[in-house]
Scaffold this active site. Structure first.
Site, PDB file in Angstrom:
ATOM      1  CB  ALA A  20      47.089  22.550  43.800  1.00  0.00           C
ATOM      2  CE1 TYR A 151      37.724  29.265  31.750  1.00  0.00           C
ATOM      3  CE2 TYR A 151      38.370  31.621  32.209  1.00  0.00           C
ATOM      4  CZ  TYR A 151      38.846  30.641  32.753  1.00  0.00           C
ATOM      5  OH  TYR A 151      39.167  30.156  33.645  1.00  0.00           O
ATOM      6  CB  ALA A 153      30.405  36.409  30.310  1.00  0.00           C
TER       7      ALA A 153
HETATM    8  N1  LIG Z   1      44.724  27.511  34.846  1.00  0.00           N
HETATM    9  C1  LIG Z   1      44.129  28.299  34.966  1.00  0.00           C
HETATM   10  O1  LIG Z   1      44.927  29.808  34.116  1.00  0.00           O
HETATM   11  C2  LIG Z   1      43.124  29.295  35.684  1.00  0.00           C
HETATM   12  C3  LIG Z   1      43.089  30.475  36.078  1.00  0.00           C
HETATM   13  C4  LIG Z   1      42.338  31.316  36.716  1.00  0.00           C
HETATM   14  C5  LIG Z   1      40.608  30.497  36.811  1.00  0.00           C
HETATM   15  N2  LIG Z   1      40.825  29.047  36.327  1.00  0.00           N
HETATM   16  C6  LIG Z   1      39.891  27.467  37.120  1.00  0.00           C
HETATM   17  O2  LIG Z   1      40.727  26.974  37.456  1.00  0.00           O
HETATM   18  C7  LIG Z   1      39.783  25.694  37.433  1.00  0.00           C
HETATM   19  C8  LIG Z   1      40.554  24.552  37.403  1.00  0.00           C
HETATM   20  O3  LIG Z   1      41.036  24.537  36.551  1.00  0.00           O
HETATM   21  P1  LIG Z   1      42.224  23.681  35.861  1.00  0.00           P
HETATM   22  O4  LIG Z   1      43.079  25.266  35.857  1.00  0.00           O
HETATM   23  O5  LIG Z   1      42.575  23.716  37.445  1.00  0.00           O
HETATM   24  O6  LIG Z   1      42.502  23.064  34.911  1.00  0.00           O
HETATM   25  P2  LIG Z   1      42.701  21.415  34.953  1.00  0.00           P
HETATM   26  O7  LIG Z   1      41.771  21.095  32.875  1.00  0.00           O
HETATM   27  O8  LIG Z   1      43.657  20.691  34.718  1.00  0.00           O
HETATM   28  O9  LIG Z   1      41.160  20.899  35.886  1.00  0.00           O
HETATM   29  C9  LIG Z   1      39.958  21.003  35.660  1.00  0.00           C
HETATM   30  C10 LIG Z   1      39.065  20.012  36.046  1.00  0.00           C
HETATM   31  O10 LIG Z   1      37.706  20.116  35.902  1.00  0.00           O
HETATM   32  C11 LIG Z   1      37.266  18.893  35.545  1.00  0.00           C
HETATM   33  N3  LIG Z   1      36.198  19.112  34.749  1.00  0.00           N
HETATM   34  C12 LIG Z   1      36.104  19.757  33.330  1.00  0.00           C
HETATM   35  N4  LIG Z   1      34.512  19.738  33.078  1.00  0.00           N
HETATM   36  C13 LIG Z   1      33.900  19.173  34.263  1.00  0.00           C
HETATM   37  C14 LIG Z   1      32.780  18.819  34.459  1.00  0.00           C
HETATM   38  N5  LIG Z   1      31.185  19.080  33.855  1.00  0.00           N
HETATM   39  N6  LIG Z   1      32.326  17.511  35.167  1.00  0.00           N
HETATM   40  C15 LIG Z   1      33.206  17.434  36.597  1.00  0.00           C
HETATM   41  N7  LIG Z   1      34.232  18.020  35.942  1.00  0.00           N
HETATM   42  C16 LIG Z   1      34.647  18.485  35.380  1.00  0.00           C
HETATM   43  C17 LIG Z   1      38.501  18.383  33.893  1.00  0.00           C
HETATM   44  O11 LIG Z   1      38.243  16.940  33.667  1.00  0.00           O
HETATM   45  C18 LIG Z   1      40.166  18.712  34.794  1.00  0.00           C
HETATM   46  O12 LIG Z   1      40.062  17.359  36.004  1.00  0.00           O
HETATM   47  C19 LIG Z   1      38.495  25.940  36.640  1.00  0.00           C
HETATM   48  O13 LIG Z   1      37.273  26.823  36.969  1.00  0.00           O
HETATM   49  C20 LIG Z   1      39.355  27.465  35.706  1.00  0.00           C
HETATM   50  O14 LIG Z   1      38.959  28.073  35.031  1.00  0.00           O
HETATM   51  C21 LIG Z   1      41.895  28.222  35.517  1.00  0.00           C
END
Ligand SMILES: NC(=O)c1ccc[n+]([C@@H]2O[C@H](COP(=O)([O-])OP(=O)(O)OC[C@H]3O[C@@H](n4cnc5c(N)ncnc54)[C@H](O)[C@@H]3O)[C@@H](O)[C@H]2O)c1
Length: 266
Positions: A20, A151, A153
């Site tokens: 996004a 997570y 932390a």
């Molecule tokens: N979805 C939620 O509820 C939420 C809420 C708050 C924060 N976040 C944070 O937002 C960020 C994005 O998460 P999301 O919700 O889009 O999750 P998601 O799982 O849809 O996307 C995460 C992406 O990161 C990639 N990834 C994971 N480990 C990796 C690595 N070692 N090297 C390169 N790429 C890697 C995955 O392949 C995936 O495409 C994260 O940091 C997550 O902690 C998510």
């Protein structure tokens, strides 16, 4: 920052919030380097963007952000390919309470490393043009998360690191603004991890409690988080801020008491 023709590097860009972010940046006229561990989904995302935007405006680089050499190589590739770097979004993240060390490695250590490498490519002291770094934390970076202590932390670490390095950036005149985004639950694949023992380890029995929290807080659309990113990038007054995004208050900022010698706007 005026976003047209700026070069952005987004980690974890193959799906979810990172995808996004890439979509919103492309709509604003940026060129975007999509980094992700998942090469198959990364290529699919690049193909989908190529159907909407000039294919020259994106590059997909398979990269495990927890591998120092691979991450450094990826930044170098982006700089050579597009000729500069203006925006870094350290977004890649995981939820793993079983192999909890990888959660610290990916969510915190790699975000710190991505920030430091980004500064080398953007700070004015290196003859560069300045830029913006945005690190993705979570509301779990500001409050406890009962069944995701590691997570939580890792995300507290992102908030503390980002606020601190933003102060240094301002004091040392790097020309780089550094901010954090803390979303509540967002509708992405990471939410499915709460069902799995391989992710939740000892806390897998508590998935109903987590689902109740999701009902209580609501689940956001990734496009709203991307709107928050664009706001941070376009508003040149923002440095060291912690943007919260929730269903009941939308995009807003966490309030902190001023600290001595603070130079960033809160
Ligand atoms: N979805 C939620 O509820 C939420 C809420 C708050 C924060 N976040 C944070 O937002 C960020 C994005 O998460 P999301 O919700 O889009 O999750 P998601 O799982 O849809 O996307 C995460 C992406 O990161 C990639 N990834 C994971 N480990 C990796 C690595 N070692 N090297 C390169 N790429 C890697 C995955 O392949 C995936 O495409 C994260 O940091 C997550 O902690 C998510």
């Amino acid at each position: 920052m005026h976003l047209k023709d700026k070069v952005a590097l987004v980690t974890g860009a193959a799906q979810g919030i990172g995808k996004a972010f890439a979509q919103a940046l492309l709509e604003k006229g940026c060129k975007v380097a999509l980094l992700d561990l998942n090469a198959e989904l990364g290529k699919e995302s690049k193909d989908a963007f190529d159907n909407q935007f000039d294919a020259q405006r994106t590059i997909f680089i398979p990269c495990d952000v927890s591998n120092e050499e691979k991450l450094k190589d990826a930044f170098k590739k982006v700089d050579i390919h597009f000729g500069k770097l203006d925006i870094v979004v350290n977004n890649a993240g995981v939820n793993n309470e079983k192999n909890w060390e990888i959660t610290i490695q990916i969510n915190l250590i790699s975000v710190i490393r991505g920030t430091y490498i980004g500064l080398e490519y953007m700070k004015t002291q290196n003859g560069r043009n300045g830029g913006v770094i945005v690190n993705v934390a979570s509301l779990a970076g500001l409050m406890p998360a009962a069944f995701q202590p590691v997570y939580c932390a890792s995300k507290h670490g992102v908030v503390g690191f980002t606020r601190s390095v933003a102060m240094v950036a301002a004091i040392a005149n790097y020309g780089v603004r550094i901010n954090t985004i803390c979303p509540a639950f967002v509708n992405t694949s990471i939410l499915q991890s709460i069902e799995k023992e391989e992710n939740m380890g000892p806390y897998v029995g508590y998935k109903e409690e987590i689902k109740d929290m999701m009902k209580f807080y609501g689940v956001l659309d990734p496009t709203l988080i991307a709107k928050g990113l664009i706001q941070i990038l376009e508003d040149d007054s923002l440095n060291g801020t912690v943007m919260k995004i929730t269903t009941n208050q939308g995009i807003h900022f966490h309030d902190y008491n001023p600290v001595p010698f603070q130079t960033e706007k809160q």
